[in-house]
Design an enzyme around this catalytic site. Structure first.
Site, PDB file in Angstrom:
ATOM      1  CD  GLN A  35     -12.787  -0.895  -0.372  1.00  0.00           C
ATOM      2  OE1 GLN A  35     -12.587  -1.269   0.737  1.00  0.00           O
ATOM      3  NE2 GLN A  35     -14.100  -1.117   0.359  1.00  0.00           N
TER       4      GLN A  35
ATOM      5  NE  ARG B 216      -3.682   1.326   1.478  1.00  0.00           N
ATOM      6  CZ  ARG B 216      -5.285   0.893   2.540  1.00  0.00           C
ATOM      7  NH1 ARG B 216      -5.413   1.859   3.718  1.00  0.00           N
ATOM      8  NH2 ARG B 216      -6.165   0.437   1.886  1.00  0.00           N
TER       9      ARG B 216
ATOM     10  NE  ARG C 156     -10.664  -4.361   1.264  1.00  0.00           N
ATOM     11  CZ  ARG C 156      -9.564  -3.518   1.808  1.00  0.00           C
ATOM     12  NH1 ARG C 156     -10.058  -2.520   2.585  1.00  0.00           N
ATOM     13  NH2 ARG C 156      -8.735  -3.228   1.172  1.00  0.00           N
TER      14      ARG C 156
ATOM     15  CB  CYS D 280     -13.932   2.129   0.882  1.00  0.00           C
ATOM     16  SG  CYS D 280     -13.349   4.493   0.320  1.00  0.00           S
TER      17      CYS D 280
ATOM     18  CG  HIS E 146      -8.758   0.726  -2.894  1.00  0.00           C
ATOM     19  ND1 HIS E 146      -7.540  -0.814  -1.869  1.00  0.00           N
ATOM     20  CD2 HIS E 146      -9.277   0.699  -1.076  1.00  0.00           C
ATOM     21  CE1 HIS E 146      -7.277  -1.171  -0.746  1.00  0.00           C
ATOM     22  NE2 HIS E 146      -8.646   0.150  -0.249  1.00  0.00           N
TER      23      HIS E 146
ATOM     24  CG  ASP F 273     -13.173   7.543  -0.829  1.00  0.00           C
ATOM     25  OD1 ASP F 273     -13.299   6.853   0.192  1.00  0.00           O
ATOM     26  OD2 ASP F 273     -12.133   6.809  -1.572  1.00  0.00           O
TER      27      ASP F 273
HETATM   28  N1   CP Z   1     -11.736   0.673   2.742  1.00  0.00           N
HETATM   29  C1   CP Z   1     -10.259   0.675   3.351  1.00  0.00           C
HETATM   30  O1   CP Z   1      -9.367   0.723   2.133  1.00  0.00           O
HETATM   31  O2   CP Z   1      -9.501   0.655   4.323  1.00  0.00           O
HETATM   32  P1   CP Z   1      -7.913   1.070   5.764  1.00  0.00           P
HETATM   33  O3   CP Z   1      -7.394   2.096   4.785  1.00  0.00           O
HETATM   34  O4   CP Z   1      -8.678   0.987   7.286  1.00  0.00           O
HETATM   35  O5   CP Z   1      -7.378   0.437   4.827  1.00  0.00           O
HETATM   36  N1  NVA Z   2      -9.986   6.914  -1.490  1.00  0.00           N
HETATM   37  C1  NVA Z   2      -9.182   6.860  -0.171  1.00  0.00           C
HETATM   38  C2  NVA Z   2      -9.590   5.754   0.168  1.00  0.00           C
HETATM   39  C3  NVA Z   2      -9.400   5.393   1.444  1.00  0.00           C
HETATM   40  C4  NVA Z   2      -9.724   3.441   1.301  1.00  0.00           C
HETATM   41  C5  NVA Z   2      -7.520   7.566  -0.125  1.00  0.00           C
HETATM   42  O1  NVA Z   2      -6.979   6.918  -1.067  1.00  0.00           O
HETATM   43  O2  NVA Z   2      -7.110   7.401   1.727  1.00  0.00           O
END
Ligand code: CP
Ligand code: NVA
Length: 335
Positions: free
Chosen positions: A139, A109, A318, A273, A136, A233
């Site tokens: 997700q 990540r 998830r 998400c 992502h 989101d």
């Molecule tokens: N939805 C998601 O990716 O959550 P986190 O940022 O908590 O991993």
């Molecule tokens: N779009 C958001 C998603 C978090 C799960 C981010 O990248 O912060």
């Protein structure tokens, strides 16, 4: 079908059948965990003897915990790494080669999407995208499994409307996933936050093949017409925190409200998400309230807590879907 040895960087690389296979596998793994019927293909510990590394350059609750719990459930060992040498004191290429010698699979990540691509190219083991600036994909598997559980019909008979920042990682991944499985997808954003024309063109080609429609609009009411799912989101993704003032100005009319949810005129799920700024119970939301006078951002608390909201089912899913991705790409014993 076998996906053994494959990386999972974006749903662009997966066919409709492969995506549906992963969602079906997740449903079987979920039933197994909950003590339901265990099909022969998921019997036993499917990741026994495997070592997994989780590299995080951005914060996480769901993704990190999902990978860890999935590993524990299926017998793998896991290392969580946030302070590696990668890119600072050692090149990405060299770090990838080292991790590929030690581990059977790598989750990443972070920021640039090219990082997951390079990790996959140099490590020689499956790499799973746990979120980049552009995508992502894990997700979306959870969101689609959740929609299927609640709506009880094939994904190809659903319409998902995304309202808000239509060019962020989650929106991109949803548009790709929808086009691949033949789900109708509509996105409503201010014109400066619409998805990139090149991604829209790629997705439209898949949607044409799979008999679905992609609608790009600046009008939330138009996007949610006949929608089975309304999705939003946060307005500033990780790394964009300095854009708050601009995004509030642009996105306030795109807040998901009860009025918008009801305007579909049918049973419509609310998906997100997470994490979400639906109330004032975070330091970030408090700071926004003080500076801009806003108590809720991308979704109202009423919608978030309404019976239409399936956000915590998504969060649980998830784990089941991430488990399916690891098992499908790594297991020696998956039947
Ligand atoms: N939805 C998601 O990716 O959550 P986190 O940022 O908590 O991993
Ligand atoms: N779009 C958001 C998603 C978090 C799960 C981010 O990248 O912060």
């Amino acid at each position: 079908m076998t996906l053994k040895g494959r990386s999972f960087l974006t749903l662009k690389d997966y066919s409709k059948d492969e995506i549906l296979y992963l969602i079906d596998l997740a449903a079987e793994l979920k039933a197994k965990k909950k003590g339901g019927a265990v099909t022969s293909r998921v019997a036993g510990k499917l990741l026994e003897g495997k070592n997994i590394v989780l590299l995080f350059d951005k914060t996480s609750t769901r993704t990190r915990c999902s990978f860890e719990v999935a590993c524990y459930d299926e017998g793998a060992h896991v290392t969580y790494l946030t302070n590696s040498q990668m890119g600072k004191k050692e090149s990405l290429e060299d770090t990838a080669k080292v991790l590929g010698r030690l581990y059977d699979g790598i989750e990443y990540r972070g920021f640039a999407h090219s990082i997951v691509e390079d990790l996959a190219a140099f490590s020689g083991v499956p790499v799973w995208n746990g979120l980049t600036d552009d995508d992502h994909p894990t997700q979306v598997l959870a969101d689609f499994l959740t929609a299927r559980e609640h709506l009880g019909k094939p994904l190809s008979e659903m319409k998902l409307a995304y309202i808000g920042d239509g060019r962020n990682n989650v929106a991109n991944a949803l548009m790709i996933g929808a086009a691949k499985v033949g789900m109708d997808y509509a996105v409503a954003s201010p014109s400066s936050l619409l998805p990139s024309p090149s991604l829209v063109a790629e997705c439209k080609a898949w949607a044409d093949e799979n008999g679905s429609a992609i609608t790009i609009t600046t009008d939330p009411k138009e996007a949610v017409k006949d929608a089975d799912i309304i999705y939003t989101d946060i307005w500033c993704s990780m790394g964009e925190e300095d854009k708050m003032a601009e995004r509030i100005g642009l996105l306030k009319p795109y807040q998901v409200t009860m009025e918008l949810l009801r305007s579909t005129g049918k049973k419509t799920l609310f998906e997100h998400c997470l994490p979400s700024f639906h109330d004032l119970n975070t330091t970030t939301a408090q700071a926004v309230k003080e500076k801009f006078g806003l108590s809720e951002m991308e979704v109202t608390d009423e919608v978030f807590r309404s019976p239409s909201s399936v956000v915590f089912d998504e969060a649980e899913n998830r784990m089941h879907t991430i488990k399916a991705v690891m098992v499908a790409t790594l297991s020696d014993t998956l039947g």
